[in-house]
Design an enzyme around this catalytic site. Sequence first.
Site, PDB file in Angstrom:
ATOM      1  N   THR A 180       0.807  -1.225   0.000  1.00 47.57           N
ATOM      2  CA  THR A 180       0.000   0.000   0.000  1.00 47.57           C
ATOM      3  C   THR A 180       0.840   1.275   0.000  1.00 47.57           C
ATOM      4  OG1 THR A 180      -0.151  -0.122   2.421  1.00 47.57           O
ATOM      5  CG2 THR A 180      -1.943  -1.117   1.147  1.00 47.57           C
ATOM      6  N   LYS A 181       2.144   1.147  -0.183  1.00 44.43           N
ATOM      7  CA  LYS A 181       2.995   2.334  -0.198  1.00 44.43           C
ATOM      8  C   LYS A 181       2.828   3.105  -1.516  1.00 44.43           C
ATOM      9  CE  LYS A 181       5.090   2.130   3.823  1.00 44.43           C
ATOM     10  NZ  LYS A 181       4.465   0.999   4.486  1.00 44.43           N
ATOM     11  N   ASN A 182       3.363   4.320  -1.555  1.00 45.15           N
ATOM     12  CA  ASN A 182       3.221   5.178  -2.734  1.00 45.15           C
ATOM     13  C   ASN A 182       3.796   4.535  -3.983  1.00 45.15           C
ATOM     14  OD1 ASN A 182       2.839   6.747  -0.372  1.00 45.15           O
ATOM     15  ND2 ASN A 182       3.187   8.618  -1.537  1.00 45.15           N
TER      16      ASN A 182
END
Length: 382
Positions: A180-182
């Site tokens: 779910t990181k950028n």
Amino acid sequence: MKVPYALPYIGEEEIQEVVSALRSNWLSKGPKTLEFEKAFSSLVDSAHAIGLSSCTAGLHIAQVVSGVGPGDEVITTPYTFVATVNTILHCGAKPVFADIDPVTLNIDPEQVERMITPKTKAIIPVHFAGYPCDMRPLLALADKYKLTVIEDAAHAVYTQYHGKPVGSISELTCFSFYATKNLSTGEGGMVTTNNPELADKLKAYSLHGMSKDAWNRYSDKGSWFYEVRYPGFKYNMTDLQAALGLRQLERLAHMQQIRMTYAHAYLDAFSQLEELVLPVDSPEHRHAWHLFFIRIRQGALTITRDEFIDLLKEEGIGTSVHFIPVPLHPYYQQAGYRIEDYPVAKEAYEGVISLPLYPGMTVEQVNYVIDAVVGIVKKYRR
């Protein structure tokens, strides 16, 4: 309407790149990892980038190559995911917490200086939610007391501090590419450095301490011979992860524009609600907007933070809490840490809610979240 808290943003480009890696018959660390490392080092203006299995792995070996060990102390924030602190213990050192700034929720440099002792070896600042820590005073302290700064940039892909990309500021910086990181590789991480000697050590420590990885042993131009120079770990990135990261990197600016647009929509909508404290956004820096959080002012509503979360859940809106301060976890309580010693972190935790913010959201979903939050605040305000 349903609004999940977070979803990965994967397109056909990423799928085809991973398929290409599968068809190449090279699945572990190889040419795509090397390509991704080069591209990421260019993004953050760093001379070296070492792809790893996770940011946690990066934090661990960054401390190892910095000489952190038994008898040492490492100062960090209590307001972080526990991996930041666990890795200090993995090195045999003692975690020391410095309380946070009440506005940014990042580590407070004044509190850091108060915690420095002759045993202090390193400082690990965490760029919470994608907003940069105040690095100038931290680097000044490191210079004054001969300490190493290792940045935990798990939230800070694309963050800039006074125009400089996070990843080029300190001697070592650790990034996360969790789902779910950028920028996501599913699981994965990266350590950046401008120090060639540290880069060589990081590469070796990430793969059993060996002088050569598999690509340099088994490719057409490789040689079978290798040496073990350090008691290393199995922390390397794979080409499957790197393939995903390469295409994510190409779309990063687009994904960041969406995050910023949605974050500003939240800021605009909530700015008139005196019951809420909103994230700081300064023109001096570039916020990565990994998270968007609101904080309920103490005593401002007739409901608790947890009840607020339950009401959003009833509306189909997923949320999270970033973070449960490390001194609240049973292991660290048993080790003698007390949340009362960090009053700013304690107060922040008791009122914080992370709202959905990711490129896969629609404008309709963002507006739905806004309407729900505004409605709850207005209904339950004192």
